[in-house]
Write a protein that holds these residues in place. Sequence first.
Motif, PDB file in Angstrom:
ATOM      1  N   PHE A 334       0.832  -1.202   0.000  1.00 30.89           N
ATOM      2  CA  PHE A 334       0.000   0.000   0.000  1.00 30.89           C
ATOM      3  C   PHE A 334       0.865   1.250   0.000  1.00 30.89           C
ATOM      4  O   PHE A 334       2.082   1.198   0.265  1.00 30.89           O
ATOM      5  CB  PHE A 334      -0.926   0.012   1.220  1.00 30.89           C
ATOM      6  CG  PHE A 334      -0.224   0.103   2.553  1.00 30.89           C
ATOM      7  CD1 PHE A 334      -0.037   1.333   3.197  1.00 30.89           C
ATOM      8  CD2 PHE A 334       0.251  -1.037   3.191  1.00 30.89           C
ATOM      9  CE1 PHE A 334       0.597   1.417   4.417  1.00 30.89           C
ATOM     10  CE2 PHE A 334       0.897  -0.960   4.426  1.00 30.89           C
ATOM     11  CZ  PHE A 334       1.069   0.271   5.038  1.00 30.89           C
ATOM     12  N   LEU A 335       0.231   2.374  -0.307  1.00 31.10           N
ATOM     13  CA  LEU A 335       0.838   3.694  -0.192  1.00 31.10           C
ATOM     14  C   LEU A 335       0.155   4.443   0.938  1.00 31.10           C
ATOM     15  O   LEU A 335      -1.043   4.267   1.176  1.00 31.10           O
ATOM     16  CB  LEU A 335       0.689   4.479  -1.497  1.00 31.10           C
ATOM     17  CG  LEU A 335       1.409   3.912  -2.722  1.00 31.10           C
ATOM     18  CD1 LEU A 335       1.026   4.703  -3.965  1.00 31.10           C
ATOM     19  CD2 LEU A 335       2.924   3.924  -2.519  1.00 31.10           C
ATOM     20  N   LEU A 336       0.913   5.275   1.625  1.00 31.31           N
ATOM     21  CA  LEU A 336       0.403   6.025   2.762  1.00 31.31           C
ATOM     22  C   LEU A 336       0.353   7.504   2.396  1.00 31.31           C
ATOM     23  O   LEU A 336       1.341   8.070   1.933  1.00 31.31           O
ATOM     24  CB  LEU A 336       1.331   5.803   3.961  1.00 31.31           C
ATOM     25  CG  LEU A 336       0.896   6.296   5.324  1.00 31.31           C
ATOM     26  CD1 LEU A 336      -0.391   5.605   5.758  1.00 31.31           C
ATOM     27  CD2 LEU A 336       2.008   6.046   6.338  1.00 31.31           C
ATOM     28  N   HIS A 337      -0.807   8.130   2.614  1.00 28.55           N
ATOM     29  CA  HIS A 337      -0.995   9.533   2.227  1.00 28.55           C
ATOM     30  C   HIS A 337      -1.254  10.450   3.415  1.00 28.55           C
ATOM     31  O   HIS A 337      -1.762  11.553   3.239  1.00 28.55           O
ATOM     32  CB  HIS A 337      -2.158   9.649   1.232  1.00 28.55           C
ATOM     33  CG  HIS A 337      -1.917   8.910  -0.047  1.00 28.55           C
ATOM     34  ND1 HIS A 337      -0.897   9.230  -0.914  1.00 28.55           N
ATOM     35  CD2 HIS A 337      -2.565   7.846  -0.604  1.00 28.55           C
ATOM     36  CE1 HIS A 337      -0.925   8.413  -1.965  1.00 28.55           C
ATOM     37  NE2 HIS A 337      -1.919   7.551  -1.789  1.00 28.55           N
ATOM     38  N   GLY A 338      -0.896  10.038   4.611  1.00 25.88           N
ATOM     39  CA  GLY A 338      -1.045  10.891   5.782  1.00 25.88           C
ATOM     40  C   GLY A 338      -2.264  10.529   6.616  1.00 25.88           C
ATOM     41  O   GLY A 338      -3.119   9.737   6.211  1.00 25.88           O
ATOM     42  N   ARG A 339      -2.333  11.121   7.786  1.00 23.01           N
ATOM     43  CA  ARG A 339      -3.436  10.845   8.702  1.00 23.01           C
ATOM     44  C   ARG A 339      -4.704  11.542   8.240  1.00 23.01           C
ATOM     45  O   ARG A 339      -4.657  12.662   7.719  1.00 23.01           O
ATOM     46  CB  ARG A 339      -3.082  11.284  10.125  1.00 23.01           C
ATOM     47  CG  ARG A 339      -1.948  10.465  10.716  1.00 23.01           C
ATOM     48  CD  ARG A 339      -1.701  10.804  12.165  1.00 23.01           C
ATOM     49  NE  ARG A 339      -2.797  10.413  13.036  1.00 23.01           N
ATOM     50  CZ  ARG A 339      -3.024   9.171  13.471  1.00 23.01           C
ATOM     51  NH1 ARG A 339      -2.230   8.187  13.101  1.00 23.01           N
ATOM     52  NH2 ARG A 339      -4.038   8.909  14.271  1.00 23.01           N
ATOM     53  N   ARG A 340      -5.827  10.861   8.443  1.00 19.48           N
ATOM     54  CA  ARG A 340      -7.102  11.463   8.024  1.00 19.48           C
ATOM     55  C   ARG A 340      -7.338  12.794   8.726  1.00 19.48           C
ATOM     56  O   ARG A 340      -7.814  13.751   8.124  1.00 19.48           O
ATOM     57  CB  ARG A 340      -8.264  10.500   8.327  1.00 19.48           C
ATOM     58  CG  ARG A 340      -8.206   9.206   7.545  1.00 19.48           C
ATOM     59  CD  ARG A 340      -9.591   8.603   7.323  1.00 19.48           C
ATOM     60  NE  ARG A 340     -10.357   8.456   8.533  1.00 19.48           N
ATOM     61  CZ  ARG A 340     -10.479   7.335   9.235  1.00 19.48           C
ATOM     62  NH1 ARG A 340      -9.821   6.250   8.835  1.00 19.48           N
ATOM     63  NH2 ARG A 340     -11.229   7.264  10.298  1.00 19.48           N
ATOM     64  N   ALA A 341      -6.956  12.865  10.005  1.00 22.73           N
ATOM     65  CA  ALA A 341      -7.169  14.098  10.757  1.00 22.73           C
ATOM     66  C   ALA A 341      -6.247  15.216  10.292  1.00 22.73           C
ATOM     67  O   ALA A 341      -6.486  16.387  10.598  1.00 22.73           O
ATOM     68  CB  ALA A 341      -6.965  13.843  12.245  1.00 22.73           C
ATOM     69  N   ASP A 342      -5.184  14.876   9.556  1.00 23.55           N
ATOM     70  CA  ASP A 342      -4.208  15.876   9.113  1.00 23.55           C
ATOM     71  C   ASP A 342      -4.450  16.347   7.682  1.00 23.55           C
ATOM     72  O   ASP A 342      -3.673  17.155   7.161  1.00 23.55           O
ATOM     73  CB  ASP A 342      -2.791  15.302   9.196  1.00 23.55           C
ATOM     74  CG  ASP A 342      -2.310  15.165  10.632  1.00 23.55           C
ATOM     75  OD1 ASP A 342      -2.977  15.726  11.517  1.00 23.55           O
ATOM     76  OD2 ASP A 342      -1.298  14.491  10.860  1.00 23.55           O
TER      77      ASP A 342
END
Length: 451
Positions: A334-342
């Motif tokens: 997977f790829l990570l695109h940051g925290r939802r809250a951020d």
Amino acid sequence: MASLPLITHPSADSIIAWRDGEPVTAAQFLADVERLRGLLPAGGHMLNACGDRYRFMVGLCAALLSDKISLLPSTQTPEMIRQMLAYAPDVFCLTDAADCAIALPQVRFPEGGARPEPTAFAVPSISVEQIVAQVFTSGSTGTPIPHRKTWGALVRNVQAEAQLWGLNDGRRHAVIGTVPPQHMYGFESTVLVVMQSGSAMVAARSFYPADIVHALQAVPRPRTLVSTPVHLRALLAAGLDLPAADLVVSATAPLSVGLAVELEAAFDAPLLEIYGSTETGQIAVRHTARTQEWQLFPGVRFRQDGDMTIAHGGHVEQPTEMQDVIELVGEDRFLLHGRRADMLNIAGKRNSLAYLNLQLTAIPGVADGAFFMPDEHDIDGVTRLAAFVVAPGLTAAAVLRALRDRIDPVFLPRPLHFVDALPRNATGKLPREALHALLRSLVAQADESRS
């Protein structure tokens, strides 16, 4: 009932720790555990506040063999301690500090006197269902939320980690940590992984660059450094001659590709990033200098439900919603695109604080920095994206000019605050409440200077 060994060191003379440059054998470790076990009170919950990593491990195992649960809160503030006492009225504190201020019944780690002599080497086994620890996260109401960690799940987790790190090659690896053992990352990657891979921990916590260099020099190879982007960036900036390592591991915040490449060259070693959460433990790894894709741990999988990504399988004992924006690119990648809250949406354009922070700290001359989106009531009723930067020798104009080359103008910080240091905690993270306090202080200072 199935059980697993407390440690996997094969013989009595296997080295399990280095303290002040001296080796500690597995037999001596088990004798130290038994000595402490006899000193623990009757309470069923223990707050392990030992700063020495070896003593923390001894305390953990003494509690485990006494059917006591270790409480691992995110902080040790007076309010958090009050919350721990409300959660477990029988909790006591194990400490190795002479002036421990934690307001709980205290047990001092035994010092001085003759250490117990090792007896016949017999490694205890622990039920896979036994609860080892309760790790706490902050709930939306401010009440800490406990997450149960069983022996079986923890062992499966760190044994997979050891395999991915290459610790199971028959050599005695030395593991040096810059993160405290009370934090989930430090707990797994500097304590439990040592116990379950036959490796040896370095007892002292290495915080400053010179401490890290000394710790690496003091132990034989192969050497693994477990750290964070903040510590690693400071280490490179210090300009010290770095001893060779065999592996560098980073977690707690995203690491830029550029920094990963620099670190691999400086240490002449591969660098791996760890991804996980308090709830799930570590669940993925990537070789950042080579790829942005994360590889899930064996047996762990993601499924997506609308905007949510849920982790399950492997050592994850119950399906857990992840708080990050995740893009699946394969069954176990997977790829990570940051925290939802951020995630930010300004003028119809989307970005994440994690990405903005990477761009800010990648500017030559910036020692540290962070973007921050305050609540509306923080600044005159208007929400403005702010940033804090530690950049001796740079001007605001120079930083903003560099940012314009890296990010969309709508995300330029207004204002940009220069500070001497950021209020990072022991793991290098920036708690939102600490940034709130810093912003309020800077705004108040500005108001005073104008009046």
